[in-house]
Every structure is written in C-alpha cells, then in structure tokens.
Design a protein around this motif. Structure first.
Motif, short mmCIF file in Angstrom:
data_model
loop_
_atom_site.label_atom_id
_atom_site.label_comp_id
_atom_site.label_asym_id
_atom_site.label_seq_id
_atom_site.Cartn_x
_atom_site.Cartn_y
_atom_site.Cartn_z
N THR A 112 0.85 -1.19 0.00
CA THR A 112 0.00 0.00 0.00
C THR A 112 0.89 1.23 0.00
N PRO A 113 0.35 2.37 -0.41
CA PRO A 113 1.13 3.61 -0.35
C PRO A 113 1.65 3.90 1.07
N GLU A 114 0.85 3.55 2.08
CA GLU A 114 1.28 3.77 3.46
C GLU A 114 2.48 2.88 3.81
N GLN A 115 2.43 1.62 3.37
CA GLN A 115 3.55 0.71 3.62
C GLN A 115 4.81 1.18 2.89
N GLN A 116 4.64 1.65 1.67
CA GLN A 116 5.78 2.17 0.92
C GLN A 116 6.38 3.40 1.62
N ALA A 117 5.52 4.29 2.11
CA ALA A 117 5.99 5.48 2.83
C ALA A 117 6.75 5.09 4.09
N GLU A 118 6.27 4.08 4.80
CA GLU A 118 6.97 3.59 6.00
C GLU A 118 8.35 3.03 5.62
N GLY A 119 8.41 2.30 4.52
CA GLY A 119 9.68 1.75 4.07
C GLY A 119 10.67 2.83 3.69
N ILE A 120 10.20 3.83 2.96
CA ILE A 120 11.06 4.95 2.57
C ILE A 120 11.56 5.68 3.81
N ALA A 121 10.69 5.88 4.78
CA ALA A 121 11.09 6.56 6.01
C ALA A 121 12.13 5.74 6.79
N ALA A 122 11.95 4.43 6.83
CA ALA A 122 12.90 3.57 7.56
C ALA A 122 14.28 3.63 6.92
N TYR A 123 14.34 3.55 5.61
CA TYR A 123 15.64 3.64 4.94
C TYR A 123 16.24 5.04 5.08
N GLY A 124 15.39 6.06 5.03
CA GLY A 124 15.88 7.43 5.24
C GLY A 124 16.51 7.61 6.60
N ALA A 125 15.87 7.06 7.63
CA ALA A 125 16.41 7.16 8.99
C ALA A 125 17.72 6.38 9.11
N ALA A 134 26.69 -4.80 13.59
CA ALA A 134 25.77 -3.98 14.38
C ALA A 134 25.00 -3.02 13.46
N TRP A 135 25.70 -2.41 12.49
CA TRP A 135 25.02 -1.55 11.51
C TRP A 135 24.06 -2.37 10.66
N THR A 136 24.48 -3.57 10.27
CA THR A 136 23.64 -4.42 9.44
C THR A 136 22.34 -4.78 10.17
N ALA A 137 22.42 -5.06 11.44
CA ALA A 137 21.23 -5.41 12.21
C ALA A 137 20.21 -4.28 12.22
N ARG A 138 20.66 -3.06 12.03
CA ARG A 138 19.77 -1.89 12.01
C ARG A 138 19.19 -1.62 10.62
N CYS A 139 19.71 -2.28 9.60
CA CYS A 139 19.27 -2.06 8.22
C CYS A 139 17.83 -2.55 8.04
N PRO A 140 16.95 -1.73 7.45
CA PRO A 140 15.56 -2.16 7.28
C PRO A 140 15.41 -3.44 6.46
N THR A 141 16.34 -3.75 5.60
CA THR A 141 16.23 -4.95 4.76
C THR A 141 16.15 -6.23 5.58
N VAL A 142 16.77 -6.26 6.76
CA VAL A 142 16.76 -7.51 7.53
C VAL A 142 15.35 -7.91 7.96
N SER A 143 14.41 -6.97 7.93
CA SER A 143 13.03 -7.30 8.31
C SER A 143 12.25 -7.96 7.17
N HIS A 144 12.75 -7.88 5.94
CA HIS A 144 12.01 -8.46 4.82
C HIS A 144 12.90 -9.10 3.76
N GLY A 145 14.18 -9.24 4.06
CA GLY A 145 15.11 -9.84 3.11
C GLY A 145 16.35 -10.33 3.83
N VAL A 146 17.44 -10.33 3.12
CA VAL A 146 18.72 -10.80 3.64
C VAL A 146 19.78 -9.77 3.32
N VAL A 147 20.70 -9.54 4.25
CA VAL A 147 21.82 -8.65 4.01
C VAL A 147 23.11 -9.46 4.14
N GLU A 148 23.88 -9.49 3.07
CA GLU A 148 25.18 -10.15 3.07
C GLU A 148 26.23 -9.09 3.38
N VAL A 149 27.09 -9.38 4.33
CA VAL A 149 28.14 -8.44 4.75
C VAL A 149 29.47 -8.99 4.25
#
Length: 117
Positions: A18-31, A94-109
């Motif tokens: 939804t547009p609201e979910q997209q806005a939340e995602g954009i805000a999370a990455y912005g933060a 520690a930075w990776t754990a804060r990345c929004p992607t870990v909530s819906h994907g995978v982050v390779e370091v």
C-alpha cells in the motif's frame, strides 16, 4: 575497514504494498541513511533497478556473450547496497542489524579487499 552490505529482497513485493507501507519503508531507509551519515560510517549507497533490466556478460569461446536478464533465477534479488566504514566486523554487523532490509530480506556483509595500486 570498509564493508559492503549487499541487500537481497523480493523485488516483486514493493508494487504490492500500500502507499502507506511504501511510505513507511522509505522513512525507515531514510532514517538508516541519516544515522550512518551522522556517524561518519556511510561511504556510499545505491538502489538497483529490477532484475529484468539486468544484462549479463560472460565469455564463450573467448568472445563476450551478452544476455538479457540476471545470471541466476532466485527468490531474492540483489536490490541495493551500502558501503560503510567500520572498525571491525562486529561494528559492521551492528550496523547491518539496524538495516531495514533484515526485516524483509537478507543482508550479506562482505569486507572490501583493498586493491594496491
């Protein structure tokens, strides 16, 4: 030391949000970007276009072979990256754990291998 955070996610999920979910995602990455920037850890970041726009190049019989699309068909696609500066792997994780992607994907370091020149 520099570390590359490779963000893998399902690129088909964004258009279904939804547009609201997209806005939340954009805000999370912005933060997240703001926190990395304020700390001095952010070296670079980028978001990739969808995999259907990818081009793959490999050698076949010593000649470049150019193919449309990604190299592999996978559930999660490389969607972006962060290049960060961190004193050690623990700090990078520690930075990776804060990345929004870990909530819906995978982050390779991966640590960057410095090239001498």
């Amino acid at each position: 030391m520099q570390y590359m955070l490779l963000l893998y996610l399902d690129e088909t999920a964004w258009p279904t949000m939804t547009p609201e979910q997209q806005a939340e995602g954009i805000a999370a990455y912005g933060a997240y970007i703001e926190a990395l920037t304020k700390s001095g850890a952010l070296v670079g970041t980028g978001r990739l276009q969808p995999t259907h726009l990818a081009t793959t190049v490999r050698l076949q019989d010593g000649k470049p072979l150019v193919l449309d699309g990604p190299y592999a068909d996978t559930k999660e696609q490389l969607g972006g990256y962060f290049l960060i500066e961190a004193p050690d792997l623990d700090a990078a994780l520690a930075w990776t754990a804060r990345c929004p992607t870990v909530s819906h994907g995978v982050v390779e370091v991966r640590p960057i291998w410095p090239m001498s020149g």
